[in-house]
Design a protein around this motif. Structure first.
Motif, PDB file in Angstrom:
ATOM      1  N   UNK A   1       0.545  -1.053  -0.215  1.00 39.18           N
ATOM      2  CA  UNK A   1       0.018  -0.177   0.132  1.00 39.18           C
ATOM      3  C   UNK A   1       0.178   1.280  -0.116  1.00 39.18           C
ATOM      4  N   UNK A   2       0.938   2.108  -0.748  1.00 35.79           N
ATOM      5  CA  UNK A   2       1.835   2.992  -1.230  1.00 35.79           C
ATOM      6  C   UNK A   2       1.977   3.814  -0.360  1.00 35.79           C
ATOM      7  N   UNK A   3       2.545   4.218   0.782  1.00 34.57           N
ATOM      8  CA  UNK A   3       2.918   5.743   1.739  1.00 34.57           C
ATOM      9  C   UNK A   3       2.566   6.752   1.071  1.00 34.57           C
ATOM     10  N   UNK A   4       2.505   7.907   1.786  1.00 34.86           N
ATOM     11  CA  UNK A   4       2.110   9.179   0.909  1.00 34.86           C
ATOM     12  C   UNK A   4       3.774   9.510   1.849  1.00 34.86           C
TER      13      UNK A   4
ATOM     14  N   UNK B   1      -3.215   6.282 -11.118  1.00 32.48           N
ATOM     15  CA  UNK B   1      -2.150   5.428 -12.423  1.00 32.48           C
ATOM     16  C   UNK B   1      -0.754   5.153 -12.637  1.00 32.48           C
ATOM     17  N   UNK B   2      -0.364   6.003 -12.357  1.00 33.93           N
ATOM     18  CA  UNK B   2       1.127   4.932 -12.153  1.00 33.93           C
ATOM     19  C   UNK B   2       1.040   3.596 -11.532  1.00 33.93           C
ATOM     20  N   UNK B   3       0.470   3.781 -10.542  1.00 33.63           N
ATOM     21  CA  UNK B   3       0.946   2.582  -9.280  1.00 33.63           C
ATOM     22  C   UNK B   3       0.477   1.486 -10.049  1.00 33.63           C
ATOM     23  N   UNK B   4      -0.680   1.741 -10.794  1.00 37.20           N
ATOM     24  CA  UNK B   4      -1.563   0.713 -10.870  1.00 37.20           C
ATOM     25  C   UNK B   4      -0.678   0.087 -12.544  1.00 37.20           C
TER      26      UNK B   4
ATOM     27  N   UNK C   1       6.624   7.788  -1.089  1.00 39.65           N
ATOM     28  CA  UNK C   1       6.548   6.601  -0.654  1.00 39.65           C
ATOM     29  C   UNK C   1       6.652   4.734  -0.702  1.00 39.65           C
ATOM     30  N   UNK C   2       6.784   4.852  -1.808  1.00 36.84           N
ATOM     31  CA  UNK C   2       7.513   3.423  -2.213  1.00 36.84           C
ATOM     32  C   UNK C   2       9.086   3.414  -2.038  1.00 36.84           C
ATOM     33  N   UNK C   3       8.874   2.218  -2.479  1.00 42.11           N
ATOM     34  CA  UNK C   3      11.294   1.698  -1.684  1.00 42.11           C
ATOM     35  C   UNK C   3      11.596   0.647  -3.315  1.00 42.11           C
ATOM     36  N   UNK C   4      12.772   0.358  -2.839  1.00 43.09           N
ATOM     37  CA  UNK C   4      12.987  -0.989  -4.308  1.00 43.09           C
ATOM     38  C   UNK C   4      12.573  -1.883  -3.452  1.00 43.09           C
TER      39      UNK C   4
END
Length: 378
Positions: free
Chosen positions: A281-284, A306-309, A345-348
Motif C-alpha cells: 500500500x503506497x505511503x504518502x 494511475x502510475x501505481x496501477x 512512499x515507495x522503495x525498491x
C-alpha cells in the motif's frame, strides 16, 4: 531495511508540437555522473494538448511498438523469479572504488532513497515536425547512420551536450524514430552526432543481444515514458522505464541488448522487469525538510494512482543505472501534473522481479572486446 529520507531532487511530437521527454536521471546520467541540485521540479517550457487541431493523437502520444512488445504486455499474472528478493537487495548497492595503498578497494553503499519521477535535467528532446534539417554523423562508425539524412526538426529545440547529447527524432510519416548519441546543433543549423539507432515504431521495441543503442542497455530513449495524455486520461497501458542504483555488471537479459551496469554480478540485470508487489500500500510522500507527509491534491493523487496501477499491471523495465530509483516522465509533464515526489512512499523493496528469461547474456560477449562491440560509442 533502514530508510533514509532524501533531499527533494531539483528540478514527441506531433507535427508541429514539441514533446520534450525526460529519459534520464536528474541525479545520475548514463555515465553515472551526479547532479546535486535540489528543490521542486520546475515547470517545463512546453505544455501540449495530446490531440492536434484535427483531433488526432499526437505522435508523442501514439502507442509505441507492436502489441506483443515487452513494453505493451501485462505481467500482473507472471511468476516471481526465485531470486527476486536477493536481486532487489543487490540493486540498491551502489558500488564505488577507492585506492588504498597499492590496492583498489570496492566500497558498496546501500541506497535507501524512495522512487523519484524525473521530469528534468538529463533529458532527451523528442521532436517531430519542423523544418528539413541535415543530420550527419561526425565519425566513421555511426550505428544506423551513414550518409547525411534530412529530417524535419524544429529550429528551436537542440540537443544538450551536457547530458550525452541524447536526442530523439520521430518521423510519423514513416513510423520510425531516430535515437542520437552525442548530438549537437552546428552553426549551419544541422544536427551532428556520434551514433544513431533507428527504431521501427511498429516493431518489438528492442534489439537482438549485443546490439548497442544510445542508452547503455540498448533500449530506446523514448520507451517507457510517463506521458501527459495518458496521465490526463488516468490510464497508462504500457511498461515504464526505471533505473536502479546497482544493476548487474557484465550481463543483461532481453529486452536489453547490452548493459552499462556497475553493480554486483548477481544483481538485477538491465532488461529485467520488476513489478510493484500486490500487498504494498503506497505511503504518502514525506517532506524531507519537515519529515511530515506531503499532502497531494486530488489531481496529484489521481495521477499517482494511475502510475501505481501501471507498476502493478505492466511493471517497469530496467533501462539504466541511477543514483536513486528513478522513473521517467516526458519533460512536458509539468508541475501541474507531476512534481516528482508523488511516489516517494515507495522503495525498491516494495517491488519484485518478474521471472527472468532463461538466458542471461554476457556483455561484452566472450569472443569480442568491449571496443569491438561498442559500434562507435567508446
Amino acid at each position: 531495511m533502514t530508510r533514509r529520507l532524501p533531499r527533494a531532487p531539483g528540478g514527441r511530437r506531433a507535427v508541429p508540437v514539441v514533446l520534450v521527454a525526460a529519459t534520464a536521471l536528474l541525479l545520475a546520467g548514463c555515465g553515472g555522473g551526479d547532479d546535486e541540485a535540489s528543490g521542486r521540479t520546475p515547470v517545463a517550457d512546453v505544455t501540449i494538448d495530446p490531440r492536434g487541431a484535427d483531433g488526432t493523437i499526437a505522435p508523442g502520444e501514439r502507442p509505441y511498438f507492436a502489441e506483443d512488445s515487452p513494453w505493451n504486455t501485462r505481467v500482473d499474472g507472471a511468476p516471481v523469479d526465485p531470486r527476486s528478493k536477493e536481486m532487489m537487495e543487490l540493486a540498491t548497492l551502489r558500488l564505488g572504488v577507492r585506492e588504498s595503498g597499492d590496492r583498489v578497494v570496492v566500497q558498496p553503499r546501500r541506497i535507501e532513497d524512495p522512487v523519484y519521477i524525473n521530469t528534468e535535467s538529463w533529458t532527451t528532446p523528442v521532436v517531430a515536425g519542423g523544418q528539413p534539417t541535415d543530420v550527419v554523423c561526425r565519425q566513421a562508425r555511426c550505428g544506423d547512420g551513414d550518409d547525411t539524412v534530412v529530417l524535419d526538426i524544429p529550429a528551436d529545440i537542440d540537443p544538450d551536450p551536457r547530458y550525452d547529447g541524447w536526442f530523439t527524432i520521430l518521423d510519423s510519416t514513416e513510423s520510425v524514430a531516430y535515437d542520437l548519441w552525442r548530438a549537437r546543433r552546428e552553426d549551419d543549423g544541422s544536427i551532428s552526432y556520434h551514433f544513431m539507432r533507428k527504431w521501427d515504431l511498429d516493431g518489438p521495441g528492442y534489439s537482438p543481444p549485443h546490439v548497442v543503442g544510445a542508452r547503455g542497455s540498448g533500449l530506446p530513449l523514448f520507451a517507457g515514458l510517463i506521458r501527459p495524455g495518458e496521465l490526463q486520461a488516468g490510464e497508462i497501458d504500457h511498461a515504464l522505464a526505471i533505473s536502479v542504483p546497482g544493476p548487474a555488471e557484465g550481463s543483461f537479459v532481453q529486452p536489453a541488448s547490452s548493459t552499462d551496469g556497475n553493480g554486483s554480478a548477481d544483481s538485477l540485470p538491465e532488461g529485467a522487469r520488476i513489478r510493484l508487489r500486490a500487498d504494498v500500500v503506497p505511503q504518502p510522500p514525506i517532506d524531507p525538510e519537515t519529515g511530515r507527509p506531503v499532502r497531494l491534491t486530488a489531481q496529484q493523487q489521481r495521477l499517482a494512482d494511475a502510475i501505481v496501477v501501471a507498476l502493478r499491471t505492466y511493471g517497469a523495465i530496467v533501462v539504466d543505472r541511477a543514483r536513486v530509483p528513478t522513473l521517467y516522465a516526458q519533460r512536458d509533464v509539468t508541475a501541474d501534473l507531476i512534481r516528482g515526489n508523488e511516489l516517494q512512499g515507495l522503495f525498491l523493496d516494495d517491488f519484485e522481479v518478474v521471472e527472468l528469461p532463461a538466458q542471461r547474456h554476457q556483455y561484452p560477449p566472450e569472443h569480442e572486446s568491449a571496443g569491438s562491440t561498442s559500434t562507435g560509442r567508446d
